[in-house]
Design a protein around this motif. Sequence first.
Motif, PDB file in Angstrom:
ATOM      1  N   UNK A 183       0.888  -1.264  -0.029  1.00  0.00           N
ATOM      2  CA  UNK A 183       0.065  -0.021  -0.180  1.00  0.00           C
ATOM      3  C   UNK A 183       1.008   1.295  -0.116  1.00  0.00           C
ATOM      4  N   UNK A 184       0.698   2.181  -0.919  1.00  0.00           N
ATOM      5  CA  UNK A 184       1.526   3.501  -0.695  1.00  0.00           C
ATOM      6  C   UNK A 184       0.699   4.460   0.290  1.00  0.00           C
ATOM      7  N   UNK A 215      -8.908  -7.920  -2.004  1.00  0.00           N
ATOM      8  CA  UNK A 215      -8.542  -6.171  -2.571  1.00  0.00           C
ATOM      9  C   UNK A 215      -9.568  -6.030  -3.677  1.00  0.00           C
ATOM     10  N   UNK A 216     -10.092  -7.393  -4.073  1.00  0.00           N
ATOM     11  CA  UNK A 216     -10.927  -6.840  -5.550  1.00  0.00           C
ATOM     12  C   UNK A 216     -12.345  -6.555  -5.178  1.00  0.00           C
ATOM     13  N   UNK A 217     -13.231  -6.243  -6.138  1.00  0.00           N
ATOM     14  CA  UNK A 217     -14.589  -5.829  -5.845  1.00  0.00           C
ATOM     15  C   UNK A 217     -15.268  -7.278  -5.689  1.00  0.00           C
ATOM     16  N   UNK A 258      -7.930 -10.370   9.742  1.00  0.00           N
ATOM     17  CA  UNK A 258      -7.752 -10.594   8.132  1.00  0.00           C
ATOM     18  C   UNK A 258      -5.989 -10.481   7.923  1.00  0.00           C
ATOM     19  N   UNK A 259      -5.988  -9.224   8.327  1.00  0.00           N
ATOM     20  CA  UNK A 259      -4.573  -8.448   8.226  1.00  0.00           C
ATOM     21  C   UNK A 259      -3.498  -9.777   8.897  1.00  0.00           C
ATOM     22  N   UNK A 260      -3.978  -9.805  10.329  1.00  0.00           N
ATOM     23  CA  UNK A 260      -2.850 -10.742  10.934  1.00  0.00           C
ATOM     24  C   UNK A 260      -2.934 -12.115  10.474  1.00  0.00           C
ATOM     25  N   UNK A 318       1.450  -9.680   0.431  1.00  0.00           N
ATOM     26  CA  UNK A 318       0.682  -8.493  -0.620  1.00  0.00           C
ATOM     27  C   UNK A 318      -0.716  -8.600  -0.286  1.00  0.00           C
ATOM     28  N   UNK A 319      -1.253  -9.865   0.389  1.00  0.00           N
ATOM     29  CA  UNK A 319      -2.589 -10.010   0.594  1.00  0.00           C
ATOM     30  C   UNK A 319      -3.082  -9.127   1.704  1.00  0.00           C
ATOM     31  N   UNK A 320      -2.023  -9.093   2.955  1.00  0.00           N
ATOM     32  CA  UNK A 320      -2.248  -8.160   3.999  1.00  0.00           C
ATOM     33  C   UNK A 320      -2.175  -6.924   3.784  1.00  0.00           C
ATOM     34  N   UNK A 321      -1.270  -6.512   2.779  1.00  0.00           N
ATOM     35  CA  UNK A 321      -1.190  -4.910   2.254  1.00  0.00           C
ATOM     36  C   UNK A 321      -2.546  -4.469   1.576  1.00  0.00           C
ATOM     37  N   UNK A 322      -3.178  -5.634   0.678  1.00  0.00           N
ATOM     38  CA  UNK A 322      -4.291  -5.140  -0.021  1.00  0.00           C
ATOM     39  C   UNK A 322      -5.503  -5.065   0.967  1.00  0.00           C
TER      40      UNK A 322
END
Length: 862
Positions: free
Chosen positions: A3-4, A307-309, A324-326, A335-339
Motif C-alpha cells: 500500500x502506498x 482487495x478486489x471488488x 484478516x491482516x493478522x 501482498x494480501x495483508x497490504x491489499x
Amino acid sequence: MLVKLQHIDTNCFHVLTPVKIASAGTGVSVSPPGKADRVNKDRERQLSEIPSGRRFGKQPHLRTSHILSEPGSNQQSFIDNPDGKNGRGSAGFDKKKVAMVKTARKGDKFASEKMHAKCSTKWARYGGSIPAILQALETFVNLDEALRPWEESLSNKERTIILKEQLNWERALEIFEWFKRKGCYELNVIHYNIMLRILGKARRWSLVENLWDEMGRRSIAPINSTYGTLIDVYSKGGLKEEALRWLEIMTKQGMEPDEVTMGIVIQMYKKAGEFEKAEEFFKRWEMGKSSLDEATTTSQKKLTKVSGDSQGNVSLSSYTYNNLIDTFGKAGQLKEASETFARMLKDGIVPNTVTFNTMIHVCGNHGCMQEVALLVCKMEELKCLPDTRTYNILISLHARNDDIEMAARYFRKMKEVALEPDLVSYRTLLYAFSIRHMVGKAEELIAEMDVRGLEIDEFTQSALTRMYIESGMVDKSWLWFKRFHLKGDMTSECYSANIDAFGEHGHVLEAEKVFMSCQERRKPSVLEFNVMIKAYGISNSYDKACQLFDSMEKHGVVPDKCSYNSLIQMLAGADMPHFAVRYARKMQGAGFVSDCIPYCAVISSFLKLGYLELAEEVFTEMVAFKVPPDVVVYGVLINAFADIGSVTKALSYVDSMREAGIPMNAVIYNSLIKLYTKVGYLREAEQTYQKLLSLEGGPDVYSSNCMLYLYSERSMVKRAEDIFQNLSSKGHANEFSYAMMLCMYKRLGRFEEAIQIARKMRELGLLTDLLSYNHVLGLYASDGRFKEAVRTLKEMIKSSIQPDDATFKSLGIVLMKCGISQQAVSKLEVARKENNGSGLQAWVSTLTSVVYVDDNEFDDDS
C-alpha cells in the motif's frame, strides 16, 4: 504491491472516537470488545424476527436429556450450610452484607434503593437494581433468599446481566435452573447463548449438548451468535473438528455466518496454522457461499481477492480487518495483508492501534522497513497513539535489521511519551546490545531493570554471559554468572547455557566451575553433562570427555541419545575410531541406536585412517543389529574402495545398495567414475557419466575432468573437446581441465591449439601449481618457443614454485636446441643437485645468456 501509505486520503475517515460497546440488553456477543454497532443491531433485528413457534431438528449425534446435569457434577454445592458457612468455601458470610440485603425485604419500595448506595461499586455501571441483586447473589447461597425482593420484577435485561456476571459455571447453571423452575420468566436465545458460553469455557461439553437439546424442545431457535458461541468455545477448547461440525450444522440449517461468526472461524483456522483455509473461508463467506461441502460448483470455486471488488460488496468492521491482516501476515502473505489494509482505508474504516501494530509487524517481518516508517508516520497523522506493543515491535524489528540506533531511539521515545517499558522492551533491547557486544549500553539497561525490580530471564542472562566472554571480559562473565547462581533458582537449562558459553570459546576451566557450581545447588541433569562433554571436545580434552561420560551413572544420571552421539562424533572426528566404536556398542546396548549415524561416523573415521577391514567389520556389526545402512554409509565405503582401485569391493557395495532399494545419487556416481578412471574402464565410466547427466544439476567438475582425462589419454579429441567446451561455457573449467587439453594437443602435435590453451590459462590465472607450469614449459620447449620457456621459469621462481626434475628436463631441451652440448647440460644438473640454490642460479644465467629475453614483453606469438 504494498500500500502506498503516503497517498492515503484521510478525509474519508470519521472523527476518531472510542468504539461503542454493545449494551447488556442486546445479549452476549461472541466478538471481542470494539465491534461496530451495526453488528449488534443486526442481531437485535434477527432476534426480534424469530417466530415464537419455530422448531429446529435435533441432531442425532447429540445426547438428549430432560435433566440438565453432568455425571460427576455437584448440583448441591450451593446449599446453605447448617453451621452458617458459605457453601462455596470455608469462610463465613459477611454479616454486614447479609443485614444490608435483608433491609431490602421489609416490603418498603425504597428499601432496595437504600441498599444501592451501600453495596460494592464494582457493578455501579449497570445502575438500577442490578448492583443490589448481584450483591445479594454474592452474599446469599440460597437463591430464593437472595432474589426474593426482585422475584416478581426481574426483566429480560436483568436476567441477562445476572447470568453474564457469574464467574462460576455451577452458580450460573443453578441460577439458570432457578429461572426455569419459577416458570414466570421468559428465557430467550440470548440467555441460552450466555449459558452455552459459560459451560463451553468450563469445557462441560455434555452440559453444552444437553442445553442445545433443551433449546430444541423449548422451540428456542438458535441465531447466528448461538452458532458463533459454539464454534468459539469448541475451538478454544481444542476441539477443532467439533467446532467445524457446528459450522456445518449452521450451514445445513440454511443460515449464513454473520461477520462475528466468520471472524471466529477465521481465528480458529489461524490458531491451527491453517492459513489457506482461513483465506478460502473468508472469500467464500464474502461471496455469500460459506458452505463446507467440497462438491461446490465451478462458480463457487472462482474466489475473489480480498482487495478486489467482491460480488457482495460487504462492508466489514475494524475487528474483522485486523483479524484478516493478522491472518495474512502469519501466513507470510504480505501482498494480501497490504491489499486488505488498503481496502480498509478505502471503506473509510479508521485503523486503530491494533491495525497498525499488525501491519508494522507484517511489513517488518518481510524486511520492508521503509513501509514500517510510513506506517509510523501515518499513525501520527491519524493521531492514533502507539501503545507499548507498538514500541516493542519497532524495537524488535529495527534490532533484527541491524539498526540498533533506531531501536534504542524508540526505547527512549517510549519513555518520553510516558509509556513505561515492560519486560519485553528491556529484554529485546538488552539481547540486541549483548549480541553486538555493546557492554556499556547493556549495563545501563541492567541498572534500570535492577532499580525497577524487573527480573532478567534466563535466556537474557546466558546471552549476557556470552557478551562478556566474547568481549574478552571473562572475569566479568564469571561474576555475572555468580549473581544468578547465588540466588539459588537457576534451572538446568540456564546452567547448561552458561557451561556452553564458556566451553564454546575454549574457557574450559570456567565451564568446569559452572558445572561444579551446579552440583553445589542441585543434582546436575543429563543436559549439564552433555554440554560439559561438548566443552571438553572443543578443547581437545578427549580423555576428560570420556571420563565425565563414564561417571554419569555414578551421579545417578543416565546418558541419553544426545550424550552418546556427541561423544561418538567427537572421537570419530578426532581420528579416534577405536574409542568411538566402544561407545557406539554401548549406545546399541542401551537401545538408543535408531539410525546408522553413529556407525557412519565410526566407519568414516576408520576409512580415513586406512583401516578398511575394521570399517567393514563395523558395517557388518551394524547390519547384524538390523540397523539399515543409508546412502551415506554406502557412499563412504564405495569411495574408499574407489580410492584404492578395488573394483570388486566397490561394486559389491553398489549391489548391496541396490538390493536394499536405495537409489543411487550423484556422490555414488562420482565415486564410481573416479574408480573407473583409476583403472581405465572407459565404457563403464561413460555409462556412469550418462546417468550423472540425467540427474538434476548434472555432473560436477571432478567427474567431468575424469572423463576429460580418459578421452585425452586416448586422443579422443571430439569427445574431450565437447566436455571441455561444456565446462568452459559454465565457467567451471579449472587448471586441470586446461592442462589435460594442452597435453592432448601437444601429444598430437597440434601446437597452435596447445599455445592458445596456455595463453588462456595465463589470462585466467590458472597457472598456479608445478604440474601446470611443467606442461606449459614442455610445450614451449617442444615448439621452439625458447623465450617463453625462459620467462615461464622466471615466473615460477617469482611465484615461489620450486622447479623439479621434469622442469629441468624441458629446460635442457631448450639449451641443447640452442647449441649447448649434452655434457654442459649434465654439469648444470650435477651442480643443481649438489646445491639447489647456486645450481638454480647457474641454470638461469646459462639460459639468459643463450636466449635473449625482454622481461617487459611476453608475447606467445613471438
